[in-house]
Design a protein around this motif. Structure first.
Motif, PDB file in Angstrom:
ATOM      1  N   GLY A  52     -59.593  29.198 -23.884  1.00  0.00           N
ATOM      2  CA  GLY A  52     -60.530  29.610 -24.777  1.00  0.00           C
ATOM      3  C   GLY A  52     -59.803  29.296 -26.129  1.00  0.00           C
TER       4      GLY A  52
ATOM      5  N   ASP B  24     -64.807  31.516 -24.608  1.00  0.00           N
ATOM      6  CA  ASP B  24     -64.061  31.833 -23.316  1.00  0.00           C
ATOM      7  C   ASP B  24     -63.449  30.508 -22.808  1.00  0.00           C
TER       8      ASP B  24
ATOM      9  N   LYS C  48     -70.067  39.580 -25.465  1.00  0.00           N
ATOM     10  CA  LYS C  48     -69.427  38.852 -24.417  1.00  0.00           C
ATOM     11  C   LYS C  48     -69.984  38.583 -23.178  1.00  0.00           C
ATOM     12  N   ASN C  49     -70.216  37.207 -22.742  1.00  0.00           N
ATOM     13  CA  ASN C  49     -70.702  36.573 -21.809  1.00  0.00           C
ATOM     14  C   ASN C  49     -72.265  36.769 -21.841  1.00  0.00           C
TER      15      ASN C  49
END
Length: 250
Positions: free
Chosen positions: A17, A52, A193-194
């Motif tokens: 990342g 990431d 996140k994601n």
């Protein structure tokens, strides 16, 4: 003192990342090491956000402060001489001292690339995720339109996401087909996140007929993460551009 803004491109395949961490080599760490060699001192590098492990960038923005009077081109060329082949500084600009690449960002453009093929492709294995089976792309496009606007994206974040609020605004979202490649382009004010990878997994469920537009609409009203699609692998994701107000020097 000067504030130098870098536009950085990288292939994230070999890295853990962007952000420095104790358990793996990161993009930030490698660039900070190159900066230390070039400037003769350790210099903190501040990025516009995190990517990431395995995620790429064409337009990561980062800044560092220095008293060195060397021309901007020398910062770019000097760093590129010291960086490995999978990281490159594309541009260097001088910006106001109070400019911060993360806190001043107004929007970001991410792209997730899918390979529509039952057979693997060695040439794009690091930059696209292979999706087997026929997709109903028009149904996916209809679902894309539901994401535009301000919504609660609680169903589209990682379980360990630490964000204080799950409300985000998506400015545009579209699917662009290029031969066997299908790109999902998302522009938004910020991302959990994601979030992009879970949205992509959800759209693939729609494309395979396993979810409907009505299911997506329910998820956008504060739905449960367990009812959204999978978190697709990182290699298809790329940070394309970060947008700033004109006065920031962008």
């Amino acid at each position: 003192m000067r504030n130098i803004k870098l536009i950085i491109e990288y292939d994230g395949t070999a890295y853990s990342g962007w952000q420095v961490q104790p358990n793996g080599l990161t993009i930030q760490e490698v660039i900070e090491q190159a900066l230390a060699k070039m400037l003769g001192e350790r210099t903190p590098l501040h990025g516009s956000g995190r990517t990431d492990a395995g995620v790429h960038a064409r337009g990561m923005v980062a800044c560092f402060k220095t008293a060195r009077t060397m021309p901007l081109r020398a910062f770019r060329e000097g760093l590129n001489c010291l960086l490995p082949g999978d990281i490159a500084v594309r541009e260097a600009h001088e910006v106001p001292l109070d400019f911060h690449p993360r806190f001043d960002a107004q929007a970001k453009h991410y792209r997730y690339t899918m390979l529509l093929d039952d057979l693997r492709s060695p040439l794009v294995r690091h930059t696209a995720w292979r999706v087997r089976g026929k997709l109903d792309i028009e149904a996916m496009r209809a679902a894309c339109r539901l994401f535009v606007g301000e919504h609660d994206f609680a169903a589209f974040r990682a379980t360990n996401c630490a964000a204080k609020t799950t409300v985000r605004r998506i400015f545009s979202m579209e699917l662009v087909q290029e031969g066997r490649l299908l790109h999902l382009d998302i522009n938004g004010s910020g991302f959990l996140k994601n979030m992009v990878r879970i949205i992509t997994g959800t759209l693939i469920e729609v494309g395979h007929g396993k979810m409907s537009a009505a299911d997506v609409a329910r998820l956008l009203k504060g739905g449960d993460r367990q009812h959204a699609g999978m978190t697709v692998p990182p290699q298809g994701l790329c940070l394309m551009q970060v947008f700033y107000p004109a006065q920031s020097g962008e």
